[in-house]
Design an enzyme around this catalytic site. Structure first.
Site, PDB file in Angstrom:
ATOM      1  N   LYS A  91      11.648 -16.272  -2.986  1.00 49.28           N
ATOM      2  CA  LYS A  91      11.758 -15.634  -1.667  1.00 49.28           C
ATOM      3  C   LYS A  91      12.987 -16.208  -0.969  1.00 49.28           C
ATOM      4  O   LYS A  91      13.161 -17.426  -0.918  1.00 49.28           O
ATOM      5  CB  LYS A  91      10.501 -15.916  -0.840  1.00 49.28           C
ATOM      6  N   ASP A 125      11.929 -11.552  -4.514  1.00 50.91           N
ATOM      7  CA  ASP A 125      10.848 -10.819  -3.839  1.00 50.91           C
ATOM      8  C   ASP A 125      11.391 -10.191  -2.558  1.00 50.91           C
ATOM      9  O   ASP A 125      12.384 -10.669  -2.003  1.00 50.91           O
ATOM     10  CB  ASP A 125       9.716 -11.779  -3.439  1.00 50.91           C
ATOM     11  N   GLN A 155      10.167  -1.603  -1.560  1.00 55.27           N
ATOM     12  CA  GLN A 155       8.839  -1.351  -0.980  1.00 55.27           C
ATOM     13  C   GLN A 155       8.707   0.138  -0.644  1.00 55.27           C
ATOM     14  O   GLN A 155       9.448   0.665   0.188  1.00 55.27           O
ATOM     15  CB  GLN A 155       8.670  -2.187   0.295  1.00 55.27           C
ATOM     16  N   ARG A 176      11.768  -4.077  -9.155  1.00 55.87           N
ATOM     17  CA  ARG A 176      10.298  -4.061  -9.117  1.00 55.87           C
ATOM     18  C   ARG A 176       9.909  -3.140  -7.967  1.00 55.87           C
ATOM     19  O   ARG A 176      10.425  -3.296  -6.851  1.00 55.87           O
ATOM     20  CB  ARG A 176       9.743  -5.460  -8.858  1.00 55.87           C
ATOM     21  N   HIS A 219      -1.860  -2.274  -8.467  1.00 60.08           N
ATOM     22  CA  HIS A 219      -3.223  -2.295  -9.025  1.00 60.08           C
ATOM     23  C   HIS A 219      -3.909  -0.974  -8.732  1.00 60.08           C
ATOM     24  O   HIS A 219      -5.125  -0.865  -8.819  1.00 60.08           O
ATOM     25  CB  HIS A 219      -4.047  -3.427  -8.394  1.00 60.08           C
TER      26      HIS A 219
HETATM   27  P1  FDA Z   1      -3.852  -1.043  -3.334  1.00 58.21           P
HETATM   28  O1  FDA Z   1      -3.644  -2.057  -2.266  1.00 58.21           O
HETATM   29  O2  FDA Z   1      -4.290   0.318  -2.948  1.00 58.21           O
HETATM   30  O3  FDA Z   1      -4.814  -1.656  -4.395  1.00 58.21           O
HETATM   31  C1  FDA Z   1      -5.473  -0.871  -5.378  1.00 58.21           C
HETATM   32  C2  FDA Z   1      -6.806  -1.525  -5.638  1.00 58.21           C
HETATM   33  O4  FDA Z   1      -6.582  -2.819  -6.217  1.00 58.21           O
HETATM   34  C3  FDA Z   1      -7.620  -1.782  -4.371  1.00 58.21           C
HETATM   35  O5  FDA Z   1      -8.465  -0.725  -4.087  1.00 58.21           O
HETATM   36  C4  FDA Z   1      -8.395  -3.019  -4.703  1.00 58.21           C
HETATM   37  O6  FDA Z   1      -9.575  -2.657  -5.387  1.00 58.21           O
HETATM   38  C5  FDA Z   1      -7.500  -3.746  -5.673  1.00 58.21           C
HETATM   39  N1  FDA Z   1      -6.774  -4.826  -5.024  1.00 58.21           N
HETATM   40  C6  FDA Z   1      -5.555  -4.783  -4.464  1.00 58.21           C
HETATM   41  N2  FDA Z   1      -5.217  -5.992  -3.984  1.00 58.21           N
HETATM   42  C7  FDA Z   1      -6.270  -6.797  -4.215  1.00 58.21           C
HETATM   43  C8  FDA Z   1      -6.560  -8.156  -3.950  1.00 58.21           C
HETATM   44  N3  FDA Z   1      -5.696  -8.917  -3.321  1.00 58.21           N
HETATM   45  N4  FDA Z   1      -7.730  -8.664  -4.374  1.00 58.21           N
HETATM   46  C9  FDA Z   1      -8.624  -7.897  -5.027  1.00 58.21           C
HETATM   47  N5  FDA Z   1      -8.423  -6.592  -5.287  1.00 58.21           N
HETATM   48  C10 FDA Z   1      -7.266  -6.051  -4.891  1.00 58.21           C
HETATM   49  N6  FDA Z   1       4.856  -6.849  -1.762  1.00 58.21           N
HETATM   50  C11 FDA Z   1       5.981  -7.048  -1.035  1.00 58.21           C
HETATM   51  O7  FDA Z   1       6.039  -6.614   0.122  1.00 58.21           O
HETATM   52  N7  FDA Z   1       7.041  -7.730  -1.571  1.00 58.21           N
HETATM   53  C12 FDA Z   1       7.035  -8.200  -2.860  1.00 58.21           C
HETATM   54  O8  FDA Z   1       8.014  -8.782  -3.308  1.00 58.21           O
HETATM   55  C13 FDA Z   1       5.843  -7.991  -3.629  1.00 58.21           C
HETATM   56  N8  FDA Z   1       5.761  -8.442  -4.921  1.00 58.21           N
HETATM   57  C14 FDA Z   1       4.665  -8.074  -5.691  1.00 58.21           C
HETATM   58  C15 FDA Z   1       4.630  -8.406  -7.050  1.00 58.21           C
HETATM   59  C16 FDA Z   1       3.594  -7.938  -7.849  1.00 58.21           C
HETATM   60  C17 FDA Z   1       3.594  -8.280  -9.326  1.00 58.21           C
HETATM   61  C18 FDA Z   1       2.551  -7.139  -7.292  1.00 58.21           C
HETATM   62  C19 FDA Z   1       1.454  -6.583  -8.151  1.00 58.21           C
HETATM   63  C20 FDA Z   1       2.564  -6.864  -5.954  1.00 58.21           C
HETATM   64  C21 FDA Z   1       3.591  -7.332  -5.130  1.00 58.21           C
HETATM   65  N9  FDA Z   1       3.612  -7.061  -3.773  1.00 58.21           N
HETATM   66  C22 FDA Z   1       4.766  -7.305  -3.045  1.00 58.21           C
HETATM   67  C23 FDA Z   1       2.380  -6.581  -3.098  1.00 58.21           C
HETATM   68  C24 FDA Z   1       2.366  -5.076  -2.945  1.00 58.21           C
HETATM   69  O9  FDA Z   1       3.292  -4.678  -1.972  1.00 58.21           O
HETATM   70  C25 FDA Z   1       0.969  -4.583  -2.513  1.00 58.21           C
HETATM   71  O10 FDA Z   1       0.651  -5.154  -1.281  1.00 58.21           O
HETATM   72  C26 FDA Z   1      -0.127  -4.911  -3.491  1.00 58.21           C
HETATM   73  O11 FDA Z   1       0.281  -4.751  -4.818  1.00 58.21           O
HETATM   74  C27 FDA Z   1      -1.337  -3.980  -3.230  1.00 58.21           C
HETATM   75  O12 FDA Z   1      -0.981  -2.651  -3.448  1.00 58.21           O
HETATM   76  P2  FDA Z   1      -1.447  -1.811  -4.741  1.00 58.21           P
HETATM   77  O13 FDA Z   1      -0.294  -0.992  -5.196  1.00 58.21           O
HETATM   78  O14 FDA Z   1      -1.985  -2.753  -5.748  1.00 58.21           O
HETATM   79  O15 FDA Z   1      -2.511  -0.810  -4.182  1.00 58.21           O
END
Ligand code: FDA
Length: 300
Positions: A91, A125, A155, A176, A219
């Site tokens: 970061k 990040d 993002q 990413r 996810h």
């Molecule tokens: P969503 O939030 O809709 O999640 C889908 C489902 O996954 C949810 O319904 C829940 O069931 C499950 N889930 C999600 N998060 C969970 C948790 N913490 N615990 C348990 N279950 C959970 N953001 C950013 O602003 N800057 C960055 O540099 C990064 N880097 C980054 C790296 C990687 C490898 C990942 C996977 C994510 C990030 N993020 C990030 C975070 C990203 O912006 C986002 O907030 C999360 O991935 C959650 O969004 P989803 O796309 O997973 O969908």
């Protein structure tokens, strides 16, 4: 986030850290580098790659930024010595970007040199919108200086991201793509879940069509399915992309993606500065807030 979760979360912020810690550790390898090594070794043994994050952000003194740089250098050294299949995520505020942009730049430049010498890769990040522009500028500067072992994050919730993606395509960036985790105003960010999903898939398609290496970080099954569809339509080789997920989140979905023979990298944070990272993870998972409130009610 629903307002009820917001309420629970703000109540939770008053919970003593020692009660938060055991639950926070679901998302974190541990406090020491040896913990990260143990977790990454386990992931590697099950066919997954990792990206290691030394927890910490927003440093306010130059010495702290130097300490963060040293910690990252140790991670890169350990990855090589222990022959781990892992890279590094950093970061910029950890490296002093908010104290002084030149300081941030110089620290990252040094880390990239170390990573290059050790044949490794560093992902920057993306943090909150106050530094989106300076993060992307710094990334382009590093690329123009010849570093090709560096990637950035886009993002999907930010309205500006489409324009940013167009610029990143011009330099064949390694990107990413995520939804975005920080709380941003509606003037600059989409708020509606479906709108964010639509934008995610739009940007994903643009980047894949332009043959930028893409880390599909989510996810959300809907987005994973969408990504699979594009990959099929474009007949992309495995080397064009990878999936990424956070340590401790949705192991079942992760294993399904792996079972399809796709490359999966797990984001593995470690370190003593685990509090703000965990709070962001809790925000995403109402179930966690429930566990945490239960912890409040347990007598100590
Ligand atoms: P969503 O939030 O809709 O999640 C889908 C489902 O996954 C949810 O319904 C829940 O069931 C499950 N889930 C999600 N998060 C969970 C948790 N913490 N615990 C348990 N279950 C959970 N953001 C950013 O602003 N800057 C960055 O540099 C990064 N880097 C980054 C790296 C990687 C490898 C990942 C996977 C994510 C990030 N993020 C990030 C975070 C990203 O912006 C986002 O907030 C999360 O991935 C959650 O969004 P989803 O796309 O997973 O969908």
């Amino acid at each position: 986030m629903h307002s009820i979760n917001q309420l629970m979360l703000s109540a939770f912020r008053r919970v003593p850290k020692r009660l938060v810690k055991p639950i926070a550790m679901r998302y974190i390898a541990g406090e020491g580098l040896e913990d990260a090594v143990r977790v990454v070794r386990g992931l590697n043994a099950r066919g997954m790659m990792a990206t290691i994050d030394v927890l910490g952000e927003d440093v306010s003194a130059m010495e702290e930024s130097e300490q963060a740089r040293e910690a990252c250098a140790r991670v890169l050294k350990t990855i090589q010595e222990e022959r781990l299949n892992a890279n590094l995520s950093i970061k910029l505020t950890q490296f002093g970007l908010k104290i002084d942009e030149t300081l941030g730049y110089e620290n990252v430049n040094k880390i990239l040199q170390i990573a290059r010498d050790r044949r490794n890769f560093v992902r920057i990040d993306m943090e909150d919108s106050s530094i989106t522009g300076s993060t992307l500028d710094l990334y382009e500067r590093l690329r123009s200086e010849g570093f090709d072992n560096v990637g950035v994050v886009i993002q999907a919730y930010l309205r500006r991201s489409e324009e940013d993606v167009r610029k990143l395509i011009r330099v064949r960036a390694n990107v990413r793509i995520v939804k975005g985790i920080y709380v941003e105003p509606e003037t600059i960010a989409f708020k509606d879940r479906e709108e964010i999903r639509r934008n995610y898939l739009k940007l994903l398609r643009m980047l894949l069509e332009a043959r930028c290496f893409l880390a599909i970080a989510t996810h959300d099954e809907f987005l994973v399915k969408g990504a699979f569809q594009f990959i099929r339509e474009m007949d992309l080789p495995q080397s064009a992309y990878e999936f990424q997920m956070l340590y401790g989140v949705r192991a079942k979905l992760r294993d399904q993606i792996l079972a399809k023979g796709r490359r999966m990298r797990i984001y593995v944070p470690f370190g003593t500065h685990w509090y703000s990272y965990s709070m962001r993870r809790f925000q995403e998972n109402p179930q966690m807030v429930r566990y945490l409130l239960q912890a409040l009610l347990v007598k100590n």
